[in-house]
Design a protein around this motif. Sequence first.
Motif, PDB file in Angstrom:
ATOM      1  N   PHE A   1      -6.776 -34.674  18.040  1.00 17.12           N
ATOM      2  CA  PHE A   1      -7.623 -34.934  19.202  1.00 17.12           C
ATOM      3  C   PHE A   1      -8.395 -33.680  19.613  1.00 17.12           C
ATOM      4  N   SER A   2      -9.591 -33.934  20.157  1.00 16.39           N
ATOM      5  CA  SER A   2     -10.335 -32.850  20.800  1.00 16.39           C
ATOM      6  C   SER A   2      -9.714 -32.561  22.155  1.00 16.39           C
ATOM      7  N   ASN A   3     -10.222 -31.538  22.826  1.00 16.47           N
ATOM      8  CA  ASN A   3      -9.893 -31.338  24.234  1.00 16.47           C
ATOM      9  C   ASN A   3     -10.396 -32.562  25.021  1.00 16.47           C
ATOM     10  N   PRO A   4      -9.770 -32.899  26.155  1.00 15.79           N
ATOM     11  CA  PRO A   4     -10.214 -34.076  26.921  1.00 15.79           C
ATOM     12  C   PRO A   4     -11.579 -33.875  27.559  1.00 15.79           C
ATOM     13  N   TYR A   5     -12.313 -34.987  27.706  1.00 20.54           N
ATOM     14  CA  TYR A   5     -13.579 -34.914  28.445  1.00 20.54           C
ATOM     15  C   TYR A   5     -13.502 -35.622  29.791  1.00 20.54           C
ATOM     16  N   VAL A   6     -12.511 -36.491  29.983  1.00 25.72           N
ATOM     17  CA  VAL A   6     -12.154 -36.987  31.314  1.00 25.72           C
ATOM     18  C   VAL A   6     -10.647 -37.244  31.327  1.00 25.72           C
ATOM     19  N   ILE A   7     -10.066 -37.313  32.529  1.00 26.92           N
ATOM     20  CA  ILE A   7      -8.643 -37.601  32.686  1.00 26.92           C
ATOM     21  C   ILE A   7      -8.516 -38.734  33.712  1.00 26.92           C
ATOM     22  N   ASN A  25      -5.422 -38.668  29.161  1.00 24.79           N
ATOM     23  CA  ASN A  25      -6.474 -37.750  28.734  1.00 24.79           C
ATOM     24  C   ASN A  25      -7.394 -38.504  27.790  1.00 24.79           C
ATOM     25  N   VAL A  26      -8.676 -38.523  28.079  1.00 24.78           N
ATOM     26  CA  VAL A  26      -9.636 -39.214  27.212  1.00 24.78           C
ATOM     27  C   VAL A  26     -10.302 -38.184  26.311  1.00 24.78           C
ATOM     28  N   MET A  52     -19.447 -27.855  28.168  1.00 22.53           N
ATOM     29  CA  MET A  52     -19.854 -28.889  29.115  1.00 22.53           C
ATOM     30  C   MET A  52     -18.973 -28.894  30.357  1.00 22.53           C
ATOM     31  N   ARG A  53     -17.671 -28.634  30.165  1.00 23.86           N
ATOM     32  CA  ARG A  53     -16.778 -28.527  31.322  1.00 23.86           C
ATOM     33  C   ARG A  53     -17.163 -27.338  32.190  1.00 23.86           C
ATOM     34  N   ALA A  54     -17.397 -26.193  31.530  1.00 26.38           N
ATOM     35  CA  ALA A  54     -17.649 -24.946  32.260  1.00 26.38           C
ATOM     36  C   ALA A  54     -18.952 -24.984  33.047  1.00 26.38           C
ATOM     37  N   MET A  87     -17.209 -40.688  40.737  1.00 23.57           N
ATOM     38  CA  MET A  87     -16.175 -39.725  41.073  1.00 23.57           C
ATOM     39  C   MET A  87     -16.068 -38.719  39.930  1.00 23.57           C
ATOM     40  N   ASP A  88     -15.575 -37.537  40.240  1.00 22.66           N
ATOM     41  CA  ASP A  88     -15.429 -36.505  39.220  1.00 22.66           C
ATOM     42  C   ASP A  88     -14.035 -36.583  38.618  1.00 22.66           C
ATOM     43  N   LEU A  89     -13.960 -37.079  37.392  1.00 28.34           N
ATOM     44  CA  LEU A  89     -12.699 -37.142  36.661  1.00 28.34           C
ATOM     45  C   LEU A  89     -12.705 -36.189  35.471  1.00 28.34           C
ATOM     46  N   SER A  90     -13.579 -35.190  35.530  1.00 30.45           N
ATOM     47  CA  SER A  90     -13.646 -34.214  34.443  1.00 30.45           C
ATOM     48  C   SER A  90     -12.433 -33.288  34.487  1.00 30.45           C
TER      49      SER A  90
END
Length: 280
Positions: A107-113, A235-236, A258-260, A274-277
């Motif tokens: 898996f990659s790092n999550p992009y939303v949770i 974790n998505v 993109m997260r940063a 809503m912000d689920l990042s």
Amino acid sequence: MASRSSLAAALAIIALPLLGGVATAKDWKSVTVGVEGAFPPFNSVNASGEVEGLDLDVMKEVCKRAALDCKIVVQDWDSQIPSLLAGKFDVVLTMGPNPERRKVIDFSNPYVITPNTFLVPADGPLANLPHTGERLSTDTPEGQKAVADLKEALTGKTLGASLSTSQLQFVEENFAGAVEVRTYKSAEQSHLDLEGGRIDAQFDNVVFVNDRAKGSNGALKASGPLLTGGIMATNVCLGIRKEEPELKAILDKAIEGMRADGSLAKISEKWFAMDLSPQK
């Protein structure tokens, strides 16, 4: 003592795997991406036949930042991982890590949770399940008590969940014997049976639940706690094959950027309100 020629031959044989490993390191220029296309607002096919949603916005930006040519293919959810392993896809969207999936893919790092909860008829007996609205992890005593309370409240009911999902695994693991579980190829099929009164509740991602409740004109609502932990894959991530560190590094670098810079938060707010990042 071995001759120089035989020693050289032995060294050459030993070196082959090493040279092969270097030769097979892939310089990724393009990827084929699998998506269900039936899980709004993460992904869906619009009236024009185009796939849209949060997943697609994320993947388009990942591809742009990683300089990847990305081909999107729509396919049933329960065939996503088999197609990835067979090489039909290089990446699959909306994939949540759990212990079973980690045995076969990476898996990659999550992009939303996102947590999970229940979608139920607003005027039905499950409209006010125990611990409604509470954010709880099933890895804590409080979360475990909530699951026990839910099992009691759900006894004798029929629950719907999608095949090959951690939501289905959670329902089967925690409510077996107390409820009847019906499985579906997609969340949308389960939703249709809920609207038709053929099941009492649907256990699914809170984003899908809220979206369907909002669009039901008051007929449906979210009920129960917002659950994470245990078998649930909240974790998505992007799913990829194991042993492809170059691709994982490329995807993780783009997602972290993109997260940063707030891009993930903006995409989340666009589709979820809503912000689920992921937060550092």
